[in-house]
Scaffold this motif. Structure first.
Motif, PDB file in Angstrom:
ATOM      1  N   LEU A 282       0.812  -1.220   0.000  1.00 12.92           N
ATOM      2  CA  LEU A 282       0.000   0.000   0.000  1.00 12.92           C
ATOM      3  C   LEU A 282       0.847   1.274   0.000  1.00 12.92           C
ATOM      4  O   LEU A 282       0.744   2.104  -0.905  1.00 12.92           O
ATOM      5  CB  LEU A 282      -0.963  -0.001   1.189  1.00 12.92           C
ATOM      6  CG  LEU A 282      -2.117  -1.008   1.090  1.00 12.92           C
ATOM      7  CD1 LEU A 282      -2.980  -0.961   2.340  1.00 12.92           C
ATOM      8  CD2 LEU A 282      -2.955  -0.740  -0.146  1.00 12.92           C
ATOM      9  N   ILE A 286       1.378   3.350  -3.352  1.00 16.82           N
ATOM     10  CA  ILE A 286       0.854   4.721  -3.397  1.00 16.82           C
ATOM     11  C   ILE A 286       1.981   5.690  -3.719  1.00 16.82           C
ATOM     12  O   ILE A 286       1.824   6.615  -4.524  1.00 16.82           O
ATOM     13  CB  ILE A 286       0.169   5.063  -2.064  1.00 16.82           C
ATOM     14  CG1 ILE A 286      -1.156   4.292  -1.940  1.00 16.82           C
ATOM     15  CG2 ILE A 286      -0.067   6.558  -1.933  1.00 16.82           C
ATOM     16  CD1 ILE A 286      -1.783   4.359  -0.570  1.00 16.82           C
ATOM     17  N   THR A 429      -1.806  12.413  -0.028  1.00 15.23           N
ATOM     18  CA  THR A 429      -2.728  11.394   0.491  1.00 15.23           C
ATOM     19  C   THR A 429      -3.570  11.911   1.650  1.00 15.23           C
ATOM     20  O   THR A 429      -4.052  11.120   2.465  1.00 15.23           O
ATOM     21  CB  THR A 429      -1.928  10.168   0.964  1.00 15.23           C
ATOM     22  OG1 THR A 429      -1.003  10.573   1.999  1.00 15.23           O
ATOM     23  CG2 THR A 429      -1.171   9.521  -0.167  1.00 15.23           C
ATOM     24  N   THR A 439      -5.251   5.034  -5.161  1.00 15.26           N
ATOM     25  CA  THR A 439      -5.423   3.597  -4.940  1.00 15.26           C
ATOM     26  C   THR A 439      -6.197   2.952  -6.087  1.00 15.26           C
ATOM     27  O   THR A 439      -5.976   1.772  -6.396  1.00 15.26           O
ATOM     28  CB  THR A 439      -6.140   3.321  -3.606  1.00 15.26           C
ATOM     29  OG1 THR A 439      -7.386   4.022  -3.575  1.00 15.26           O
ATOM     30  CG2 THR A 439      -5.278   3.753  -2.438  1.00 15.26           C
ATOM     31  N   PHE A 443      -4.614  -0.275  -7.650  1.00 17.09           N
ATOM     32  CA  PHE A 443      -5.302  -1.571  -7.662  1.00 17.09           C
ATOM     33  C   PHE A 443      -5.502  -2.068  -9.090  1.00 17.09           C
ATOM     34  O   PHE A 443      -5.413  -3.270  -9.354  1.00 17.09           O
ATOM     35  CB  PHE A 443      -6.635  -1.469  -6.923  1.00 17.09           C
ATOM     36  CG  PHE A 443      -6.503  -1.253  -5.432  1.00 17.09           C
ATOM     37  CD1 PHE A 443      -5.368  -1.664  -4.753  1.00 17.09           C
ATOM     38  CD2 PHE A 443      -7.513  -0.632  -4.718  1.00 17.09           C
ATOM     39  CE1 PHE A 443      -5.233  -1.467  -3.380  1.00 17.09           C
ATOM     40  CE2 PHE A 443      -7.395  -0.438  -3.346  1.00 17.09           C
ATOM     41  CZ  PHE A 443      -6.260  -0.851  -2.677  1.00 17.09           C
TER      42      PHE A 443
END
Length: 491
Positions: A282, A286, A429, A439, A443
């Motif tokens: 993550l 990111i 973020t 994200t 993803f």
């Protein structure tokens, strides 16, 4: 292949939940989608190889075979033999684990399968919602109906006990030590998590050492974790108890088995990404997204230089920049790491040698230099990076593994119209809208195989100091994750 994963927490002892699930032919009595089910060939309901032949309320028929069942591990696997529903090579697993406080049960239900082209999302939703989520609700009601519910894990208003790795003062890895902690009930806009996997990143080292003013002792470092929602506070609409979630954001405090935090930047995890993979990807993913798409949008005709290309962020930068069409050069310290960088997408790799880094870059680019350099090293590489840039090149200094770059005369950059960026993770973020956009692209890249998760090392949470030493000594490749000790011991 499509991967679906769902999990929940049932307010009942694990034995009560397992009694329902281990009856391989018993789902007709509790699952709302099943009309009738029969075992073939006189097999027992818990016999490996048993085939259940059942019809759904929709009229479709399915035959499923029991592949394995363990009363010790509270785990079973099964597959579809044939079906009217086009789930190809479907294999599923049900696994239960006890939640020690309150005598509750954690239940995960996972599967992989193929589908006809174009029906992936439709059938994934059918399995996730029509089978798994509906099954969770049905078993929950059944356990309550037969009078075997357990007490809630925690009393209303009570805190949830756990363990965290904290520091009492800034310093070296030895300052990290275990301490009992409690996660308070979530207030308005908050969520309380049982964490299952925690990511280790260089920003954690900066917080522990005091280089970044993000952690005021006593407290726990860490900005990235995955886990399960234990409870939510008022006004939280996008999360629900039992849901798998992740986060990669300040404030620090992820090095813990339980946590209560602002829910705005906590998000559901996609089914294809398990908790350990999420904790490994993550924050790094990111970071790679905003470095490649926002700080400097990489074009297909550019040359990109990546420092530490065998590390967690470095491999993602190499792989993603390559897929964007750029020529990727990695700069690392050993041939072993060079092999990893090449496998991650670097077209060329520079190693220490007789020629300087900037000369090697110019030799590879016919004297032109790199269009953009992603430098996570800092003090030791800054001057070499500036010298290796092309005219109008862009130096993105996003880390200080070797130390702060110190005061610099930016007038020297004008000789080639060089641009210098020093991006701050938090500024990219800090809102749900920004995080959702980042994200979403991340993803998609994982789902489509552009990126993959590389877990280099998995350690118990209590070994956080070991993880920090390896990171500072540049001994790591891929991502390092920490697992709460009770879960780590169970494998």
């Amino acid at each position: 292949m499509v991967a679906v994963r769902r999990s929940t927490v049932i307010d009942a002892p694990i034995s009560a939940v397992w009694d329902v699930l281990r009856d391989f032919n018993g789902h007709e009595s509790w699952h709302p989608a099943v009309r009738r089910s029969d075992l073939e060939d006189g097999r027992r309901t818990d016999q490996i190889g048993a085939v259940r032949n059942f019809s759904l309320e929709s009229g479709d028929r399915i035959r499923e075979r029991l592949l394995s069942l363990s009363d010790k591990d509270k785990r079973l696997r099964y597959c579809i033999v044939d079906a009217d529903v086009p789930l190809q090579n479907y294999v599923a697993e049900i696994a239960l684990k006890p939640v020690t406080d309150g005598n509750r049960t954690f239940w995960s239900w996972t599967s992989t399968f193929g589908t006809p082209t174009g029906r992936e999302n439709e059938l994934a939703k059918l399995v996730a919602e029509g089978v798994y989520e509906a099954g969770f609700d049905a078993v929950r009601q059944r356990v309550e109906r037969v009078g075997r519910p357990a007490a809630p894990a925690i009393r209303n208003g009570a805190s949830l006990p756990g363990t965290a790795m904290v520091i009492d003062r800034h310093g070296g890895p030895e300052e990290l030590h275990a301490r009992p902690v409690e996660a308070p009930p979530p207030g308005p806009g908050q969520v309380r998590l049982r964490q299952t996997a925690i990511g280790v990143n260089f920003i954690d080292v900066y917080c522990r050492s005091g280089y970044f003013d993000l952690l005021k002792p006593p407290g726990a470092p860490g900005m990235e974790a995955a886990g399960v929602v234990e409870s939510i506070g008022p006004d939280v609409r996008h999360l629900k108890p039992g849901q798998r979630v992740g986060y990669a954001c300040p404030p620090v405090g992820a090095y813990a088995s339980v946590r209560t935090m602002d829910a705005r930047l906590v998000f559901p995890l996609p089914d294809f990404l398990d908790d350990r993979q999420a904790a490994a990807i993550l924050l790094k993913g990111i970071s790679a997204e905003f470095l490649l798409h926002r700080v400097h949008p990489v074009r297909e005709d550019e040359t990109v230089l990546v420092y530490a290309p065998a590390g967690g962020v470095g491999q993602l930068l190499c792989r993603w920049a390559n897929r964007l069409g750029a020529t990727v050069i990695g700069a690392t310290s050993s041939e072993d790491k060079a092999r990893i960088a090449r496998a991650a997408g670097a077209h060329h790799v520079i190693l220490p040698g007789r020629d300087s880094l900037e000369k090697q870059v110019r030799d590879l680019t016919q004297g032109r230099g790199a269009d953009v350099i992603y430098d996570a090293v800092g003090r030791d590489t800054f001057d070499h990076s500036v010298a290796a840039l092309a005219n109008c090149g862009h130096l993105v200094s996003f880390g200080q593994a070797s130390g702060d770059i110190g005061p610099r005369d930016i007038g020297a950059l004008a000789s080639r119209s060089v641009t210098l960026s020093r991006p701050n993770y938090g500024h990219y973020t800090d809102t749900p809208q920004k995080l959702s956009a980042i994200t979403g692209r991340l993803f998609d890249a994982l789902r489509n195989g552009i990126l993959r998760v590389d877990i280099g090392r998995t350690l118990p949470l209590s070994a956080a100091a070991t993880a920090h030493r390896a990171l500072e000594d540049r001994e790591t490749t891929g991502a390092t994750i920490l697992i709460p000790d009770d879960l780590y011991e169970k494998g």
